[in-house]
Design a protein around this motif. Structure first.
Motif, PDB file in Angstrom:
ATOM      1  N   UNK A  57       0.848  -1.188   0.000  1.00 34.40           N
ATOM      2  CA  UNK A  57       0.000   0.000   0.000  1.00 34.40           C
ATOM      3  C   UNK A  57       0.885   1.240   0.000  1.00 34.40           C
ATOM      4  N   UNK A  58       0.328   2.345  -0.488  1.00 29.93           N
ATOM      5  CA  UNK A  58       1.076   3.601  -0.573  1.00 29.93           C
ATOM      6  C   UNK A  58       0.126   4.775  -0.388  1.00 29.93           C
ATOM      7  N   UNK A 108      -3.622   3.888  -1.242  1.00 30.35           N
ATOM      8  CA  UNK A 108      -3.909   2.966  -2.340  1.00 30.35           C
ATOM      9  C   UNK A 108      -3.491   1.584  -1.858  1.00 30.35           C
ATOM     10  N   UNK A 109      -4.353   0.616  -2.063  1.00 26.09           N
ATOM     11  CA  UNK A 109      -4.062  -0.752  -1.638  1.00 26.09           C
ATOM     12  C   UNK A 109      -2.988  -1.372  -2.522  1.00 26.09           C
ATOM     13  N   UNK A 110      -2.229  -2.300  -1.938  1.00 25.24           N
ATOM     14  CA  UNK A 110      -1.299  -3.092  -2.724  1.00 25.24           C
ATOM     15  C   UNK A 110      -2.072  -3.996  -3.673  1.00 25.24           C
ATOM     16  N   UNK A 111      -1.372  -4.502  -4.668  1.00 29.01           N
ATOM     17  CA  UNK A 111      -2.005  -5.328  -5.687  1.00 29.01           C
ATOM     18  C   UNK A 111      -1.314  -6.675  -5.775  1.00 29.01           C
ATOM     19  N   UNK A 112      -2.016  -7.677  -6.289  1.00 30.92           N
ATOM     20  CA  UNK A 112      -1.430  -8.980  -6.536  1.00 30.92           C
ATOM     21  C   UNK A 112      -1.678  -9.947  -5.397  1.00 30.92           C
ATOM     22  N   UNK A 113      -1.309 -11.190  -5.640  1.00 28.86           N
ATOM     23  CA  UNK A 113      -1.536 -12.264  -4.667  1.00 28.86           C
ATOM     24  C   UNK A 113      -0.745 -12.066  -3.387  1.00 28.86           C
ATOM     25  N   UNK A 114       0.427 -11.450  -3.472  1.00 31.30           N
ATOM     26  CA  UNK A 114       1.291 -11.255  -2.300  1.00 31.30           C
ATOM     27  C   UNK A 114       1.134  -9.867  -1.686  1.00 31.30           C
TER      28      UNK A 114
END
Length: 130
Positions: A57-58, A108-114
């Protein structure tokens, strides 16, 4: 955040399922003397690699405060593979101050499976007048 290495990051780490990205968490930087602070620049997100940037996230919106008061909420645009480790400017209230406080308003949320729920900021720099 102050080590000059965008491959490391400060991570908010608030353990709250209702607030996974640390909304309301503040970072405060103190200056030894009154400083005519003109600009602060951040490497938003985890700047180690494009992959770590995307997974973490950022900042999206933050409040910038000094002794002179609050600035408008500052929005940070999303980055690209070419700019993920580049500094972004934060306008600061004009005048002398002994501190700078940054408060997370929105992330902003992180993206992807991890993806991680922790918000990361890799670097901050301060610019003042002589």
């Amino acid at each position: 955040m102050l080590d000059g290495d965008s491959g490391t990051a400060w991570v908010e780490g608030v353990l709250d399922e209702d607030n996974p990205y640390g909304r309301g968490v503040s970072l405060e930087f103190r200056f030894p003397d009154e400083t005519d602070l003109r600009l602060a620049c951040v490497v938003n997100g985890y700047g180690r690699s494009w992959e770590t940037y995307q997974e973490n996230a950022r900042l999206r919106l933050l409040d910038v405060e000094t002794q002179q008061g609050d600035s408008e909420e500052v929005g940070l645009p999303e980055k690209t593979p070419d700019t993920f480790a580049v500094h972004q400017e934060l306008a600061v209230p004009e005048g002398t101050t002994t501190f700078l406080r940054l408060t997370i308003v929105e992330a902003r949320a992180g993206q992807g499976a991890d993806r991680a729920t922790d918000l990361a900021v890799s670097e901050i720099e301060f610019w003042e007048t002589d």
